[in-house]
Design a protein around this motif. Structure first.
Motif, PDB file in Angstrom:
ATOM      1  N   ALA A  18     -64.786  18.319  -5.975  1.00  0.00           N
ATOM      2  CA  ALA A  18     -65.111  17.004  -5.096  1.00  0.00           C
ATOM      3  C   ALA A  18     -64.905  15.780  -5.876  1.00  0.00           C
ATOM      4  O   ALA A  18     -64.677  15.837  -7.206  1.00  0.00           O
ATOM      5  CB  ALA A  18     -66.451  17.269  -4.547  1.00  0.00           C
ATOM      6  N   ARG A  19     -65.001  14.502  -5.243  1.00  0.00           N
ATOM      7  CA  ARG A  19     -64.992  13.342  -5.715  1.00  0.00           C
ATOM      8  C   ARG A  19     -66.189  12.469  -5.375  1.00  0.00           C
ATOM      9  O   ARG A  19     -66.661  12.625  -4.194  1.00  0.00           O
ATOM     10  CB  ARG A  19     -63.635  12.605  -5.327  1.00  0.00           C
ATOM     11  N   GLU A  20     -66.719  11.863  -6.409  1.00  0.00           N
ATOM     12  CA  GLU A  20     -67.734  11.271  -6.421  1.00  0.00           C
ATOM     13  C   GLU A  20     -67.293   9.970  -5.507  1.00  0.00           C
ATOM     14  O   GLU A  20     -66.218   9.510  -5.564  1.00  0.00           O
ATOM     15  CB  GLU A  20     -68.172  10.508  -7.674  1.00  0.00           C
ATOM     16  N   TYR A  21     -68.383   9.431  -4.596  1.00  0.00           N
ATOM     17  CA  TYR A  21     -68.402   8.453  -3.891  1.00  0.00           C
ATOM     18  C   TYR A  21     -69.363   7.584  -3.893  1.00  0.00           C
ATOM     19  O   TYR A  21     -70.500   8.009  -3.831  1.00  0.00           O
ATOM     20  CB  TYR A  21     -67.934   8.701  -2.229  1.00  0.00           C
ATOM     21  N   ASP A  22     -69.239   6.343  -4.072  1.00  0.00           N
ATOM     22  CA  ASP A  22     -70.079   5.388  -4.431  1.00  0.00           C
ATOM     23  C   ASP A  22     -70.164   4.459  -3.174  1.00  0.00           C
ATOM     24  O   ASP A  22     -69.231   3.575  -3.032  1.00  0.00           O
ATOM     25  CB  ASP A  22     -70.359   4.614  -5.746  1.00  0.00           C
ATOM     26  N   LYS A  23     -71.006   4.123  -2.266  1.00  0.00           N
ATOM     27  CA  LYS A  23     -71.034   3.543  -1.127  1.00  0.00           C
ATOM     28  C   LYS A  23     -71.167   1.895  -1.522  1.00  0.00           C
ATOM     29  O   LYS A  23     -70.879   1.162  -0.695  1.00  0.00           O
ATOM     30  CB  LYS A  23     -71.868   3.832   0.137  1.00  0.00           C
ATOM     31  N   HIS A  24     -71.562   1.632  -2.743  1.00  0.00           N
ATOM     32  CA  HIS A  24     -71.532   0.307  -3.251  1.00  0.00           C
ATOM     33  C   HIS A  24     -70.208  -0.100  -3.959  1.00  0.00           C
ATOM     34  O   HIS A  24     -70.314  -1.158  -4.344  1.00  0.00           O
ATOM     35  CB  HIS A  24     -72.793   0.188  -4.137  1.00  0.00           C
ATOM     36  N   GLY A  25     -69.457   0.938  -4.078  1.00  0.00           N
ATOM     37  CA  GLY A  25     -68.167   0.461  -4.590  1.00  0.00           C
ATOM     38  C   GLY A  25     -68.286   0.274  -6.265  1.00  0.00           C
ATOM     39  O   GLY A  25     -67.269  -0.269  -6.673  1.00  0.00           O
TER      40      GLY A  25
END
Length: 91
Positions: A18-25
């Motif tokens: 999986a890939r990390e996702y940060d909703k704050h960019g």
């Protein structure tokens, strides 16, 4: 290692698939942060263009205070007003 759930499709995968996702960019600032994850196939389908103005637009549109349908209609209208339609950019 553990498993994570893809926020896009809901499938569970081993963390290394999986890939990390940060909703704050800002995935580099890890202090006091909890990441969400995308499976590799959902990650490939994402638009990887910069989203410099996205967070401000979401706040301006009160993204979390209305139904998803109402928000998406307002979001589409705001994006087309500011940047034009997708068809205009493809020409």
């Amino acid at each position: 290692m553990g498993t994570v759930t893809c926020v896009a499709c809901g499938t569970e995968r081993p963390r290394d698939e999986a890939r990390e996702y940060d909703k704050h960019g800002d995935r580099w600032d890890r202090e006091d942060k909890t990441f969400e994850y995308l499976c590799k196939s959902c990650h490939r389908e994402l638009c990887h263009h910069p989203r410099t103005e996205l967070e401000a637009l979401l706040v301006e549109l009160d993204a979390d205070t209305q139904s998803q349908e109402a928000f998406l209609a307002r979001y589409l209208a705001a994006v087309e007003e500011r940047y034009g339609t997708l068809e205009e950019h493809e020409r």
